[in-house]
Motif scaffolding. Structure first.
Motif, PDB file in Angstrom:
ATOM      1  N   ALA A 288     -23.734  35.734 -21.809  1.00  0.00           N
ATOM      2  CA  ALA A 288     -24.313  35.774 -20.462  1.00  0.00           C
ATOM      3  C   ALA A 288     -23.472  34.965 -19.477  1.00  0.00           C
ATOM      4  CB  ALA A 288     -25.745  35.250 -20.499  1.00  0.00           C
ATOM      5  N   ALA A 289     -23.006  33.791 -19.913  1.00  0.00           N
ATOM      6  CA  ALA A 289     -22.208  32.954 -19.024  1.00  0.00           C
ATOM      7  C   ALA A 289     -20.876  33.626 -18.683  1.00  0.00           C
ATOM      8  CB  ALA A 289     -21.959  31.593 -19.678  1.00  0.00           C
ATOM      9  N   MET A 290     -20.253  34.261 -19.672  1.00  0.00           N
ATOM     10  CA  MET A 290     -18.957  34.908 -19.429  1.00  0.00           C
ATOM     11  C   MET A 290     -19.074  36.059 -18.442  1.00  0.00           C
ATOM     12  SD  MET A 290     -17.074  34.941 -23.122  1.00  0.00           S
ATOM     13  CE  MET A 290     -15.653  35.752 -22.383  1.00  0.00           C
ATOM     14  N   HIS A 291     -20.231  36.744 -18.462  1.00  0.00           N
ATOM     15  CA  HIS A 291     -20.415  37.897 -17.578  1.00  0.00           C
ATOM     16  C   HIS A 291     -21.215  37.539 -16.327  1.00  0.00           C
ATOM     17  CE1 HIS A 291     -19.427  39.849 -21.461  1.00  0.00           C
ATOM     18  NE2 HIS A 291     -18.841  40.745 -20.689  1.00  0.00           N
ATOM     19  N   GLY A 292     -21.562  36.261 -16.157  1.00  0.00           N
ATOM     20  CA  GLY A 292     -22.340  35.867 -14.988  1.00  0.00           C
ATOM     21  C   GLY A 292     -23.702  36.524 -14.934  1.00  0.00           C
ATOM     22  N   ARG A 293     -24.288  36.812 -16.094  1.00  0.00           N
ATOM     23  CA  ARG A 293     -25.542  37.547 -16.175  1.00  0.00           C
ATOM     24  C   ARG A 293     -26.701  36.575 -16.385  1.00  0.00           C
ATOM     25  NH1 ARG A 293     -24.464  40.054 -20.416  1.00  0.00           N
ATOM     26  NH2 ARG A 293     -25.797  38.905 -21.854  1.00  0.00           N
ATOM     27  N   VAL A 294     -27.447  36.314 -15.336  1.00  0.00           N
ATOM     28  CA  VAL A 294     -28.606  35.439 -15.448  1.00  0.00           C
ATOM     29  C   VAL A 294     -29.754  36.248 -16.039  1.00  0.00           C
ATOM     30  CG1 VAL A 294     -30.217  33.939 -14.226  1.00  0.00           C
ATOM     31  CG2 VAL A 294     -27.847  34.139 -13.425  1.00  0.00           C
TER      32      VAL A 294
ATOM     33  N   TYR B 268     -35.307  35.527 -21.454  1.00  0.00           N
ATOM     34  CA  TYR B 268     -34.692  34.248 -21.776  1.00  0.00           C
ATOM     35  C   TYR B 268     -35.600  33.410 -22.678  1.00  0.00           C
ATOM     36  CZ  TYR B 268     -33.352  29.431 -21.457  1.00  0.00           C
ATOM     37  OH  TYR B 268     -33.030  28.135 -21.800  1.00  0.00           O
ATOM     38  N   LEU B 269     -36.867  33.277 -22.319  1.00  0.00           N
ATOM     39  CA  LEU B 269     -37.757  32.433 -23.120  1.00  0.00           C
ATOM     40  C   LEU B 269     -37.937  32.980 -24.530  1.00  0.00           C
ATOM     41  CD1 LEU B 269     -40.544  31.272 -20.655  1.00  0.00           C
ATOM     42  CD2 LEU B 269     -38.898  29.853 -21.874  1.00  0.00           C
ATOM     43  N   GLU B 270     -37.909  34.294 -24.674  1.00  0.00           N
ATOM     44  CA  GLU B 270     -38.108  34.860 -26.001  1.00  0.00           C
ATOM     45  C   GLU B 270     -36.908  34.617 -26.906  1.00  0.00           C
ATOM     46  OE1 GLU B 270     -41.518  38.205 -25.328  1.00  0.00           O
ATOM     47  OE2 GLU B 270     -39.435  38.870 -25.094  1.00  0.00           O
TER      48      GLU B 270
ATOM     49  N   GLU C 189     -23.532  26.790 -17.536  1.00  0.00           N
ATOM     50  CA  GLU C 189     -24.440  27.734 -18.187  1.00  0.00           C
ATOM     51  C   GLU C 189     -25.138  28.598 -17.142  1.00  0.00           C
ATOM     52  OE1 GLU C 189     -25.205  28.340 -21.282  1.00  0.00           O
ATOM     53  OE2 GLU C 189     -24.982  26.577 -22.538  1.00  0.00           O
ATOM     54  N   VAL C 190     -25.701  29.707 -17.596  1.00  0.00           N
ATOM     55  CA  VAL C 190     -26.618  30.483 -16.762  1.00  0.00           C
ATOM     56  C   VAL C 190     -27.974  30.618 -17.444  1.00  0.00           C
ATOM     57  CG1 VAL C 190     -24.794  31.795 -15.626  1.00  0.00           C
ATOM     58  CG2 VAL C 190     -25.817  32.694 -17.720  1.00  0.00           C
ATOM     59  N   CYS C 191     -28.062  30.207 -18.698  1.00  0.00           N
ATOM     60  CA  CYS C 191     -29.291  30.351 -19.481  1.00  0.00           C
ATOM     61  C   CYS C 191     -30.072  29.042 -19.460  1.00  0.00           C
ATOM     62  CB  CYS C 191     -28.976  30.769 -20.918  1.00  0.00           C
ATOM     63  SG  CYS C 191     -28.315  32.430 -21.056  1.00  0.00           S
TER      64      CYS C 191
END
Length: 549
Positions: A360-366, A372-374, A428-430
């Motif tokens: 997710a961080a590499m692709h900038g995908r939030v 996310y919580l799961e 991070e984005v997560c």
């Protein structure tokens, strides 16, 4: 079909049992608990997804079927004003606004869940089911100008009815990084926002064997080269003596296991140290340099250092592999075969959860907050810490709800405290706060407040399930979970891990930190042995490095 017919039949029976489960009835749920409300709407849709799978013979993973169910449920809630509890109503309670004002956010969440569904490359049959579901709903709703009209998204045969257009498309135009100017009121020292109070209904207690656990855990960490300046190239040192003391993982063990005997507490403290070393090493070695190939190879090697039947382990390539092999050899003989297998799986899942975060961080995908919580539950570490007790009961639907609520409180609390460290320092984005900030826009403080309200709702859901569904047969297990939650809550008030200005790591400015953490270029072997600086030794007949104690 990737799965066997017997496996399909088992999963189908589980879905039917969920349909009959009265404990998941939405009317019983905490009003602001968005996670519980979405989960309660899934059984029928999971059952429908299995019927599609039977026809198409194409297996769909849990993230795909969960997103499929959520898109359908949110579409229904957006299309039909309702007085009964539903996911849109839970979202409104979470945001502390009217249902009508929650509609735009509900649309964005639905669009984000649809994007997650599409990312999993689902079978055409699931798209057709959503299209048919949307068409039925469209016919039920009089007029086309209401907020229930489904927006744009996928293209292709059978998908025209589920094309979604969001007021702000997911994963685009993320909100600005936090700015202290947009925060109403003072911030908490060391944080870019005001920390919530994090109250719990249970008191925290400290294990009386804390000091012994501190001594023995640090001696062990030093002996397996987790503390700088000892290096086993090519990996970075994990901590310094100062950062180890500042984090204080033995205190975490003593607070989360207040009644453990001394030897048990030492074992738990060492495992907490080992697991967080794995986590911190992953960040420095793979997340910061954005190295997915190295990260996957690292994760794939880990099971070989936890042999289930005493098989020899390969030579460790870095400190954390050495630490894991050493601690497994100390711990595994006392476990039953089943316990060894489960616990090794918990360790692998804990570290592997970082792979999705790295992608997710590499692709900038939030990610959206629900997805996310799961997947965050695997990296919360709760399975591991509770798994060390060996007393975890057999899983039931009620216990799954209980443990999910428990894990969510752990992840949400951590993400609020670690926001600055993860988002500003580790890129991070997560992070739950970040996912809500991305979904909602607005100020960072608003995102923190919403995240905390969800934390409170998940605590209430844990209490509800514990009191109404789990019953007295699991009293000891419930007490252990409550102790863990209370101790975890207290540890954040005493650790220096997350506060800015605590001089963690090597106590050096960021530009110099990585150069000192990584072994010098071209040095492929440990330093030569000497009486003052002995090299790592290989014990005769063993493939495990043993460092002199």
């Amino acid at each position: 079909m990737a799965r066997s017919p017997d496996d399909w039949s088992r999963r189908f029976a589980e879905r039917v049992a969920e349909l009959r489960d009265p404990g998941a009835a939405p009317v019983e749920l905490v009003e602001a608990d968005l996670m519980a409300h979405l989960r309660a709407r899934r059984p029928f849709r999971h059952w429908a997804a299995l019927l599609v799978e039977r026809t198409s013979r194409q297996f769909a993973s849990s993230p795909v079927t969960n997103a499929f169910a959520d898109v359908s449920a949110l579409s229904e809630d957006l299309a039909h004003p309702s007085v009964r509890p539903d996911a849109l109503g839970a979202l409104a309670r979470l945001l502390r606004c009217s249902r009508s004002r929650a509609v735009p956010v509900g649309r964005r969440l639905r669009a984000a869940r649809l994007a997650e569904f599409e990312r999993g490359r689902p079978d055409q049959g699931l798209w057709d089911w959503l299209a048919g579901d949307a068409e039925i709903r469209r016919r039920q709703v009089a007029g086309q100008g209401r907020h229930g009209v489904l927006p744009t998204g996928p293209t292709g045969p059978g998908t025209s009815a589920v094309r979604l257009v969001s007021p702000r498309a997911p994963h685009q135009d993320p909100p600005e990084r936090h700015n202290r100017a947009d925060l109403p009121g003072p911030t908490t020292p060391g944080y870019p926002f005001r920390l919530p109070p994090f109250g719990l209904p249970w008191p925290a207690r400290t294990n009386p064997h804390l000091e012994q656990a501190r001594r023995e855990a640090k001696d062990w960490a030093r002996s397996v080269a987790l503390l700088a300046p000892v290096l086993l190239p090519p990996g970075p040192a994990v901590w310094t003596e100062h950062s180890f003391d500042s984090d204080d993982w033995p205190l975490f063990a003593a607070l989360t296991h207040p009644d453990a005997p001394a030897d048990r507490l030492t074992t738990i403290a060492r495992w907490d140290v080992c697991l967080l070393a794995l986590d911190d090493y992953f960040v420095t070695a793979y997340k910061l340099p954005r190295d997915p190939a190295g990260a996957r190879a690292f994760v794939e090697r880990l099971p070989s250092f936890m042999p289930l039947r005493g098989e020899p382990v390969p030579p460790p390539a870095n400190q954390v592999e050495h630490a894991l092999a050493d601690l497994w050899a100390r711990t595994a003989p006392a476990m039953t075969a089943g316990h060894r297998e489960r616990f090794a799986g918990y360790v692998s899942d804990f570290v592997a959860a970082n792979l999705e975060e790295l992608d997710a961080a590499m692709h900038g995908r939030v990610p959206d907050p629900v997805h996310y919580l799961e997947f965050r539950r695997a990296s919360a570490g709760t399975d591991l810490s509770i798994g060390l007790t060996g007393t975890r009961p057999a899983t039931t639907p009620a216990l799954r709800r209980l443990e999910d609520a428990f894990a969510d409180t752990v992840g949400l609390r951590n993400d609020i405290h670690s926001y600055r460290k993860e988002i500003d320092e580790e890129r991070e984005v997560c992070n739950a706060v970040h996912t809500f900030h991305h979904l909602l826009g607005g100020s960072l403080q608003q995102a923190v407040d919403v995240t905390y309200r969800l934390f409170e709702a998940r605590v209430q859901e844990f209490t509800r399930v514990a009191g109404r569904e789990v019953g007295g047969e699991h009293t000891a297990y419930l007490a252990a979970l409550r102790d863990w939650m209370a101790g975890d809550n207290q540890w954040y008030r005493r650790t220096g891990r997350y506060r800015q200005g605590t001089s963690r790591d090597l106590g050096l400015p960021d530009p110099r930190r990585r150069e000192l953490l990584v072994a010098p270029p071209g040095r492929a072997d440990p330093p030569p042995a000497s009486p003052q600086h002995p090299a790592a030794l290989r014990e005769p007949g063993s493939s495990v490095f043993v460092l002199p104690r």
